[in-house]
Design a protein around this motif. Sequence first.
Motif, mmCIF file in Angstrom:
data_model
loop_
_atom_site.group_PDB
_atom_site.id
_atom_site.type_symbol
_atom_site.label_atom_id
_atom_site.label_comp_id
_atom_site.label_asym_id
_atom_site.label_seq_id
_atom_site.Cartn_x
_atom_site.Cartn_y
_atom_site.Cartn_z
ATOM 1 N N GLY A 34 0.790 -1.224 0.000
ATOM 2 C CA GLY A 34 0.000 0.000 0.000
ATOM 3 C C GLY A 34 0.819 1.269 0.000
ATOM 4 N N ALA A 35 2.143 1.155 -0.037
ATOM 5 C CA ALA A 35 2.988 2.351 -0.025
ATOM 6 C C ALA A 35 2.762 3.180 -1.286
ATOM 7 C CB ALA A 35 4.453 1.945 0.087
ATOM 8 N N THR A 36 2.983 4.494 -1.160
ATOM 9 C CA THR A 36 2.831 5.409 -2.290
ATOM 10 C C THR A 36 4.078 6.260 -2.425
ATOM 11 O OG1 THR A 36 1.783 7.065 -0.879
ATOM 12 C CG2 THR A 36 0.327 5.518 -2.040
ATOM 13 N N LEU A 37 4.188 6.928 -3.585
ATOM 14 C CA LEU A 37 5.350 7.775 -3.864
ATOM 15 C C LEU A 37 4.898 9.041 -4.554
ATOM 16 C CD1 LEU A 37 8.776 6.735 -5.320
ATOM 17 C CD2 LEU A 37 7.420 8.428 -6.566
ATOM 18 N N ALA A 38 5.593 10.145 -4.264
ATOM 19 C CA ALA A 38 5.328 11.401 -4.962
ATOM 20 C C ALA A 38 6.638 12.143 -5.169
ATOM 21 C CB ALA A 38 4.352 12.267 -4.173
ATOM 22 N N THR A 39 6.727 12.860 -6.285
ATOM 23 C CA THR A 39 7.894 13.683 -6.567
ATOM 24 C C THR A 39 7.477 14.851 -7.443
ATOM 25 O OG1 THR A 39 10.115 13.728 -7.526
ATOM 26 C CG2 THR A 39 8.540 12.228 -8.550
ATOM 27 N N TYR A 40 8.204 15.950 -7.326
ATOM 28 C CA TYR A 40 7.872 17.150 -8.079
ATOM 29 C C TYR A 40 8.225 17.017 -9.557
ATOM 30 C CZ TYR A 40 12.866 17.964 -8.009
ATOM 31 O OH TYR A 40 14.214 17.810 -8.174
ATOM 32 N N THR A 41 9.148 16.098 -9.897
ATOM 33 C CA THR A 41 9.621 15.994 -11.277
ATOM 34 C C THR A 41 8.713 15.093 -12.093
ATOM 35 O OG1 THR A 41 11.566 15.568 -12.656
ATOM 36 C CG2 THR A 41 11.148 14.000 -10.888
ATOM 37 N N ALA A 42 8.676 15.334 -13.396
ATOM 38 C CA ALA A 42 7.908 14.482 -14.304
ATOM 39 C C ALA A 42 8.775 14.058 -15.485
ATOM 40 C CB ALA A 42 6.662 15.208 -14.788
ATOM 41 N N VAL A 43 10.089 14.080 -15.284
ATOM 42 C CA VAL A 43 11.016 13.691 -16.349
ATOM 43 C C VAL A 43 10.685 12.278 -16.821
ATOM 44 C CG1 VAL A 43 13.444 13.185 -16.867
ATOM 45 C CG2 VAL A 43 12.825 15.219 -15.534
ATOM 46 N N GLY A 44 10.649 12.093 -18.133
ATOM 47 C CA GLY A 44 10.229 10.823 -18.696
ATOM 48 C C GLY A 44 11.070 9.644 -18.250
ATOM 49 N N GLN A 45 12.400 9.826 -18.194
ATOM 50 C CA GLN A 45 13.258 8.710 -17.807
ATOM 51 C C GLN A 45 13.033 8.330 -16.350
ATOM 52 O OE1 GLN A 45 15.268 6.977 -20.032
ATOM 53 N NE2 GLN A 45 15.207 5.537 -18.310
ATOM 54 N N VAL A 46 12.822 9.322 -15.487
ATOM 55 C CA VAL A 46 12.524 9.048 -14.081
ATOM 56 C C VAL A 46 11.225 8.250 -13.980
ATOM 57 C CG1 VAL A 46 11.866 10.096 -11.879
ATOM 58 C CG2 VAL A 46 13.795 11.026 -13.175
ATOM 59 N N ARG A 47 10.217 8.655 -14.733
ATOM 60 C CA ARG A 47 8.936 7.938 -14.699
ATOM 61 C C ARG A 47 9.111 6.497 -15.151
ATOM 62 N NH1 ARG A 47 5.000 7.160 -18.673
ATOM 63 N NH2 ARG A 47 2.925 6.668 -17.835
ATOM 64 N N ARG A 48 9.839 6.280 -16.239
ATOM 65 C CA ARG A 48 10.036 4.924 -16.755
ATOM 66 C C ARG A 48 10.822 4.064 -15.760
ATOM 67 N NH1 ARG A 48 10.463 8.046 -21.476
ATOM 68 N NH2 ARG A 48 12.724 8.240 -21.278
ATOM 69 N N ASP A 49 11.844 4.632 -15.146
ATOM 70 C CA ASP A 49 12.650 3.873 -14.182
ATOM 71 C C ASP A 49 11.851 3.546 -12.926
ATOM 72 O OD1 ASP A 49 14.789 3.880 -15.908
ATOM 73 O OD2 ASP A 49 15.803 5.587 -14.949
ATOM 74 N N LEU A 50 11.002 4.460 -12.483
ATOM 75 C CA LEU A 50 10.163 4.185 -11.320
ATOM 76 C C LEU A 50 9.169 3.066 -11.626
ATOM 77 C CD1 LEU A 50 9.443 7.782 -9.954
ATOM 78 C CD2 LEU A 50 10.573 5.931 -8.706
ATOM 79 N N ILE A 51 8.573 3.088 -12.805
ATOM 80 C CA ILE A 51 7.629 2.034 -13.188
ATOM 81 C C ILE A 51 8.351 0.692 -13.259
ATOM 82 C CG2 ILE A 51 6.193 1.186 -15.080
ATOM 83 C CD1 ILE A 51 5.405 4.123 -15.610
ATOM 84 N N ALA A 52 9.572 0.691 -13.793
ATOM 85 C CA ALA A 52 10.349 -0.546 -13.868
ATOM 86 C C ALA A 52 10.670 -1.087 -12.486
ATOM 87 C CB ALA A 52 11.637 -0.296 -14.652
ATOM 88 N N ALA A 53 10.763 -0.199 -11.491
ATOM 89 C CA ALA A 53 11.054 -0.614 -10.112
ATOM 90 C C ALA A 53 9.795 -0.993 -9.345
ATOM 91 C CB ALA A 53 11.788 0.507 -9.379
ATOM 92 N N GLY A 54 8.623 -0.894 -9.976
ATOM 93 C CA GLY A 54 7.387 -1.329 -9.322
ATOM 94 C C GLY A 54 6.480 -0.213 -8.861
ATOM 95 N N PHE A 55 6.853 1.055 -9.110
ATOM 96 C CA PHE A 55 6.010 2.189 -8.701
ATOM 97 C C PHE A 55 5.130 2.588 -9.885
ATOM 98 C CE2 PHE A 55 9.649 2.434 -5.835
ATOM 99 C CZ PHE A 55 9.040 2.654 -4.613
ATOM 100 N N GLN A 56 3.837 2.427 -9.719
ATOM 101 C CA GLN A 56 2.905 2.738 -10.807
ATOM 102 C C GLN A 56 2.544 4.222 -10.775
ATOM 103 O OE1 GLN A 56 2.293 0.396 -13.177
ATOM 104 N NE2 GLN A 56 3.824 -0.692 -11.942
ATOM 105 N N VAL A 57 3.544 5.043 -11.086
ATOM 106 C CA VAL A 57 3.353 6.486 -11.025
ATOM 107 C C VAL A 57 2.773 7.010 -12.336
ATOM 108 C CG1 VAL A 57 5.153 6.893 -9.311
ATOM 109 C CG2 VAL A 57 5.769 6.828 -11.721
ATOM 110 N N ALA A 58 2.039 8.103 -12.219
ATOM 111 C CA ALA A 58 1.457 8.756 -13.383
ATOM 112 C C ALA A 58 1.622 10.260 -13.237
ATOM 113 C CB ALA A 58 -0.021 8.384 -13.511
ATOM 114 N N ARG A 59 1.588 10.940 -14.357
ATOM 115 C CA ARG A 59 1.696 12.404 -14.313
ATOM 116 C C ARG A 59 0.425 13.001 -13.731
ATOM 117 N NH1 ARG A 59 4.482 11.466 -19.241
ATOM 118 N NH2 ARG A 59 6.624 12.285 -19.157
ATOM 119 N N GLN A 60 0.629 13.986 -12.862
ATOM 120 C CA GLN A 60 -0.477 14.758 -12.315
ATOM 121 C C GLN A 60 -0.146 16.230 -12.471
ATOM 122 O OE1 GLN A 60 -1.440 13.569 -8.311
ATOM 123 N NE2 GLN A 60 -1.472 11.378 -8.796
#
Length: 672
Positions: A202-228
């Motif tokens: 149930g853990a969540t993550l948030a960050t101020y950046t929306a850089v594409g490579q950061v998003r892809r690497d986070l998803i690869a690590a298991g964080f289902q992040v999306a742009r907001q």
Amino acid sequence: MSRRPGIGPITPAQPSTTEDGTPYSDTFEDVYHSTGGALGQARYVFLGGNGLPERWRGRGQFVIVETGFGLGLNFLATWAAWRDDPQRPARLHFVSVEKHPFRALDLRRMLEPMLVQPGMTELAPLVQRLCDMWPSPVAGWHRLELAPGVVLSVGFGDASELLPSLRVGADAFYLDGFSPSKNPDIWTPDIFKTLGRLARDGATLATYTAVGQVRRDLIAAGFQVARQHGYGPKRSMLAGPYAPPYRMRRYDPPAAPTPRASHPREAIVVGAGMAGAAMARRLVARGWRVRLFERAQAPGTAASGNPAGVFHPQLSADDNVLSRLTRAGFLYALSQWRTLPGGLPGRADGLLQVAATEAEAHALQQLMAAHAYPEAYAKWVDASQASALAGETLTHGGVWYPEGGWLAPAMLCRAELVAAGPSLDARYGVSVAQLVRRDDGRWAALDETGRELAVADAVVVTAADVSQKLLAPYLDPAFVPVRRVRGQLTFLPPDALPSLRVPVCGDGYVAPSPLAGAGPVTGATYGFDDPAETVRLADHQANLRRLAALLPAHAEAFGDAGLASERAAAELGGRTAFRALAPDRLPMAGQLPDMRAIEPQRRRLSGGHLRDLPRLDGLYASFAFGSRGLVFASLCAELVASQLEGEPWPIGSDLADAIDPARYLMQALRKV
């Protein structure tokens, strides 16, 4: 090969701002927070992006892990939200890393001008408390208890070295390093994978950046992040849950225990020396009811009964396990002692460790130069400076510890137990002869007749001299290889060393008089497997000869022709006590292994890790401190209490492994 966690000097951040007053890092050429407002960004991106404060409501504890502490604005905003929420969890753990921390004075200089900004005024008392408690920039983890229920654990050093050693179950992540283009080292796939290993369900993550490579690497690590929608001028940010498509970690993070509905949490602590007193206090601070049993008629009567004990960290050229462990223990103990209701039972205004030879002095000086410790922690002083600090003429220089000093251990034990308050039930003159695990999973302490003394959810054995006997049904004594070490102190005449200002250590030590009308204390001898309890003339003489070498200006007075003569030494008072020591001279602190569960898996576990070993629910140890009880007791108590509660550990897993009570068993398993 990567360095071990915490090694290397810390380069503090330098205070700087942009033309409009926004805090700025010259090292990374980036601002510390959005130009649209620091508090607004923290609340919108990090609290809002993680669904806080709603997600923490109704929880016993909530753990947040952050990359990049900076000025602490995210922490301050989170603390304020916790403070203002009537449905807040009982304990808020905030865990953060910072490669370039500010010095306390600079942190205050950067934060205080910001308090005039809209919405920031309410943070003033929190800023004041944070700056008052802020540690010196020394490598490693620092645990700050800023308010009842609010714990900040901040690691100074490289995130790639510190984060993998964490034992944390994280409920939320704040990714707030400088921008990926300015500080790419903290936005790597390895960092993100490490965070995934720390995540609770149930853990969540948030960050101020929306850089594409950061998003892809986070998803690869298991964080289902999306742009907001982002904060202020930023168009986007990232947020989302940890939801890997498959189990991506080998070890689950620590889980908080399930509370029993039928009764409050209760613990039994065996022993009321420094280890037991610190243990009782740390458990009571978390809401436990503690039954403490001590066979003597008062607390602190064995090795903890010495009139004075000195304390300081241990330094080494390679910043080895002992150095890092004593550093963590020294700093944490100081923070605990300073909150005692009656004040410090001793002094923490300086201790001098002097070299015995020119060669040793040169080596110490090189060590100090290599590590570049802040002067508030440790400082090289030459012979002239050392003499002025000590009040005695010294031949060689050494290391000055401004916050080292001496304490009366028995008084410390009493003060810790008083601080524990009414949730502690201390019983003296009562011996625990046996520990029995009941069918309901709880533990019973029995006396010599088999009478039940108490029943509790957990037991912590802190009395080293009975540890093998009490733990024998659960762990072979061969895996608890504790030896008794006899130590004799010598009490000098009241008129001896009237100019001595601070404790002086080298081969042995001498500390100023701990009691009015008494003389200084010197010692101590170190005798393995020596059962003699009486004070011996020969040991007085050995202590005095070491003292003569430590203070060469008094060599004649303390040497064989002076106080060390048979006639003079026979008139001196002293005290004999027995320390407990493991072969590696490190404590035994943590949860005991479950031998019944291990036996069928011995071959498989032979290639495993300490984390692979099944553990006995509710049975813990904290003992074998040797001559470093003052430095180790509080830290080991905090480690055990954190394990019991499923909270973030106060030290990294590398140091926890070094003092794990299952380490000797693990060594034996690896030989299978």
